[in-house]
Design an enzyme around this catalytic site. Structure first.
Site, PDB file in Angstrom:
ATOM      1  N   ASP A  31      42.083  10.030  39.393  1.00  0.00           N
ATOM      2  CA  ASP A  31      41.280   8.876  38.985  1.00  0.00           C
ATOM      3  C   ASP A  31      42.150   7.831  38.300  1.00  0.00           C
ATOM      4  O   ASP A  31      43.144   8.174  37.653  1.00  0.00           O
ATOM      5  CB  ASP A  31      40.184   9.376  38.019  1.00  0.00           C
ATOM      6  CG  ASP A  31      39.050   8.387  37.899  1.00  0.00           C
ATOM      7  OD1 ASP A  31      39.039   7.367  38.609  1.00  0.00           O
ATOM      8  OD2 ASP A  31      38.155   8.640  37.060  1.00  0.00           O
TER       9      ASP A  31
ATOM     10  N   SER B 199      31.902  12.167  48.796  1.00  0.00           N
ATOM     11  CA  SER B 199      30.751  11.743  49.608  1.00  0.00           C
ATOM     12  C   SER B 199      30.044  10.565  48.935  1.00  0.00           C
ATOM     13  O   SER B 199      29.244   9.882  49.556  1.00  0.00           O
ATOM     14  CB  SER B 199      29.800  12.919  49.852  1.00  0.00           C
ATOM     15  OG  SER B 199      29.707  13.749  48.731  1.00  0.00           O
ATOM     16  N   GLU B 200      30.352  10.315  47.653  1.00  0.00           N
ATOM     17  CA  GLU B 200      29.753   9.163  46.944  1.00  0.00           C
ATOM     18  C   GLU B 200      30.603   7.894  47.096  1.00  0.00           C
ATOM     19  O   GLU B 200      30.134   6.796  46.808  1.00  0.00           O
ATOM     20  CB  GLU B 200      29.594   9.478  45.452  1.00  0.00           C
ATOM     21  CG  GLU B 200      28.447  10.446  45.126  1.00  0.00           C
ATOM     22  CD  GLU B 200      28.767  11.887  45.470  1.00  0.00           C
ATOM     23  OE1 GLU B 200      29.929  12.309  45.292  1.00  0.00           O
ATOM     24  OE2 GLU B 200      27.872  12.606  45.969  1.00  0.00           O
ATOM     25  N   ASN B 201      31.843   8.045  47.532  1.00  0.00           N
ATOM     26  CA  ASN B 201      32.727   6.880  47.654  1.00  0.00           C
ATOM     27  C   ASN B 201      32.274   5.879  48.730  1.00  0.00           C
ATOM     28  O   ASN B 201      32.766   4.752  48.786  1.00  0.00           O
ATOM     29  CB  ASN B 201      34.180   7.293  47.922  1.00  0.00           C
ATOM     30  CG  ASN B 201      34.889   7.836  46.700  1.00  0.00           C
ATOM     31  OD1 ASN B 201      35.793   8.661  46.789  1.00  0.00           O
ATOM     32  ND2 ASN B 201      34.486   7.380  45.492  1.00  0.00           N
TER      33      ASN B 201
ATOM     34  N   ARG C  17      34.528  14.379  33.248  1.00  0.00           N
ATOM     35  CA  ARG C  17      33.430  14.933  34.042  1.00  0.00           C
ATOM     36  C   ARG C  17      33.979  15.442  35.373  1.00  0.00           C
ATOM     37  O   ARG C  17      35.107  15.122  35.751  1.00  0.00           O
ATOM     38  CB  ARG C  17      32.323  13.903  34.267  1.00  0.00           C
ATOM     39  CG  ARG C  17      32.790  12.626  34.874  1.00  0.00           C
ATOM     40  CD  ARG C  17      31.643  11.644  35.134  1.00  0.00           C
ATOM     41  NE  ARG C  17      32.218  10.413  35.630  1.00  0.00           N
ATOM     42  CZ  ARG C  17      32.597   9.376  34.875  1.00  0.00           C
ATOM     43  NH1 ARG C  17      32.417   9.426  33.564  1.00  0.00           N
ATOM     44  NH2 ARG C  17      33.154   8.310  35.407  1.00  0.00           N
TER      45      ARG C  17
ATOM     46  N   SER D 260      32.338  15.135  38.455  1.00  0.00           N
ATOM     47  CA  SER D 260      32.015  14.256  39.579  1.00  0.00           C
ATOM     48  C   SER D 260      31.835  15.000  40.910  1.00  0.00           C
ATOM     49  O   SER D 260      32.384  14.602  41.940  1.00  0.00           O
ATOM     50  CB  SER D 260      33.095  13.175  39.733  1.00  0.00           C
ATOM     51  OG  SER D 260      33.138  12.378  38.574  1.00  0.00           O
TER      52      SER D 260
HETATM   53  C1  FPP Z   1      40.145   6.981  41.992  1.00  0.00           C
HETATM   54  O1  FPP Z   1      40.596   5.780  41.455  1.00  0.00           O
HETATM   55  C2  FPP Z   1      40.793   7.268  43.235  1.00  0.00           C
HETATM   56  C3  FPP Z   1      40.192   7.319  44.456  1.00  0.00           C
HETATM   57  C4  FPP Z   1      38.763   7.086  44.679  1.00  0.00           C
HETATM   58  C5  FPP Z   1      40.942   7.601  45.673  1.00  0.00           C
HETATM   59  C6  FPP Z   1      42.093   8.550  45.574  1.00  0.00           C
HETATM   60  C7  FPP Z   1      42.949   8.246  46.722  1.00  0.00           C
HETATM   61  C8  FPP Z   1      44.294   8.193  46.714  1.00  0.00           C
HETATM   62  C9  FPP Z   1      45.135   8.559  45.565  1.00  0.00           C
HETATM   63  C10 FPP Z   1      45.027   7.723  47.909  1.00  0.00           C
HETATM   64  C11 FPP Z   1      44.885   8.501  49.157  1.00  0.00           C
HETATM   65  C12 FPP Z   1      44.987   9.969  49.036  1.00  0.00           C
HETATM   66  C13 FPP Z   1      45.786  10.779  49.779  1.00  0.00           C
HETATM   67  C14 FPP Z   1      45.642  12.266  49.716  1.00  0.00           C
HETATM   68  C15 FPP Z   1      46.809  10.251  50.673  1.00  0.00           C
HETATM   69  P1  FPP Z   1      39.556   4.603  41.226  1.00  0.00           P
HETATM   70  O2  FPP Z   1      39.713   3.649  42.337  1.00  0.00           O
HETATM   71  O3  FPP Z   1      38.191   5.162  41.050  1.00  0.00           O
HETATM   72  O4  FPP Z   1      40.131   4.036  39.892  1.00  0.00           O
HETATM   73  P2  FPP Z   1      39.318   3.300  38.743  1.00  0.00           P
HETATM   74  O5  FPP Z   1      38.329   4.296  38.202  1.00  0.00           O
HETATM   75  O6  FPP Z   1      40.385   2.961  37.769  1.00  0.00           O
HETATM   76  O7  FPP Z   1      38.666   2.114  39.359  1.00  0.00           O
END
Ligand code: FPP
Length: 228
Positions: free
Chosen positions: A16, A62-64, A182, A184
């Site tokens: 995260d 699945s929430e993304n 959490r 999530s």
């Molecule tokens: C959370 O940060 C991260 C994600 C939702 C995506 C994780 C994906 C990667 C690290 C890249 C691809 C993965 C692989 C295995 C190649 P956020 O965007 O929610 O950060 P924020 O909470 O600071 O906005």
């Protein structure tokens, strides 16, 4: 170089903080995700060096799907590029790729690419890298319970046998970066007895020394599994 880690076999990470990492630098969110991929690369290498048998990474929940379409496309693009560019390295370092979650529902080109990568690395043995894609633990549990019911009684053993992680070692340590405390909807069943480790580091800043610190703390904790 092999660094010793005392006892942890399977570590999972909620990666995260990519967005906040980018914001701090006045960069677009995709720059944070790109830096996140670099961190993935470094941590996968370190996990192998530290003797971990399995590393599970929460890449897309699945929430993304609630995120803006552009960001979803960026994430899928990064994922595809990661698989394409790192397959040779997985082969060289004996890394077996696994994908958990409802990934077959993703776009056909992503599914085809994953299928190929799974096949290419299926004989590798040193470290399993499980990437959670279109993953939600509640969905996993519904699928596992449904499969168990179709075979007979719904017992804990039967559910466990049908989890996406059924062929992996038990989860020892679950790490979440960026200060959120959490789970999530990640590995809810598997976390029943896992140690939890939260760090304020944003995912792109998470380095092998941070993984080592988490493993050191894991080694100091006494796990009792409900006993005395
Ligand atoms: C959370 O940060 C991260 C994600 C939702 C995506 C994780 C994906 C990667 C690290 C890249 C691809 C993965 C692989 C295995 C190649 P956020 O965007 O929610 O950060 P924020 O909470 O600071 O906005």
């Amino acid at each position: 170089m092999t660094i010793q880690n005392q006892g942890a076999r399977h570590v999972a990470i909620i990666m995260d903080g990519n967005g906040r990492w980018a914001k701090k630098r006045l960069l677009p969110r995709v720059a944070g995700h790109k830096a996140g991929v670099e961190a993935v690369r470094t941590i996968v290498r370190a996990a192998g060096d530290m003797g971990l048998e399995a590393l599970t990474l929460y890449a897309f929940s699945s929430e993304n799907w609630k995120r803006p379409e552009d960001e979803i496309n960026d994430l899928m693009g990064l994922m595809k590029r990661f698989i394409l560019s790192d397959l040779d390295e997985f082969a060289a370092n004996d890394v077996k790729l696994k994908v958990i979650g409802d990934w077959r529902a993703l776009a056909p080109d992503v599914v085809a690419l994953i299928d190929k990568a799974l096949e290419r690395t299926s004989g590798n043995k040193r470290t399993t890298l499980a990437v959670a894609l279109n993953y939600g633990a509640q969905d996993e549990l519904v699928r596992a319970a449904t499969a168990a019911a179709s075979e007979g009684a719904i017992t804990a053993e039967a559910i466990e046998a049908h989890l996406d992680t059924a062929d992996m070692p038990p989860l020892d340590l679950l790490i979440r970066t960026s200060g959120e405390v959490r789970l999530s909807n990640f590995l809810l069943w598997q976390s029943a007895y896992a140690e939890l480790y939260f760090t304020d580091k944003l995912w792109p800043d998470f380095a092998p020394a941070d993984l080592q610190a988490a493993l050191d703390q894991f080694a100091r904790r006494e796990r009792r599994y409900g006993g005395l």
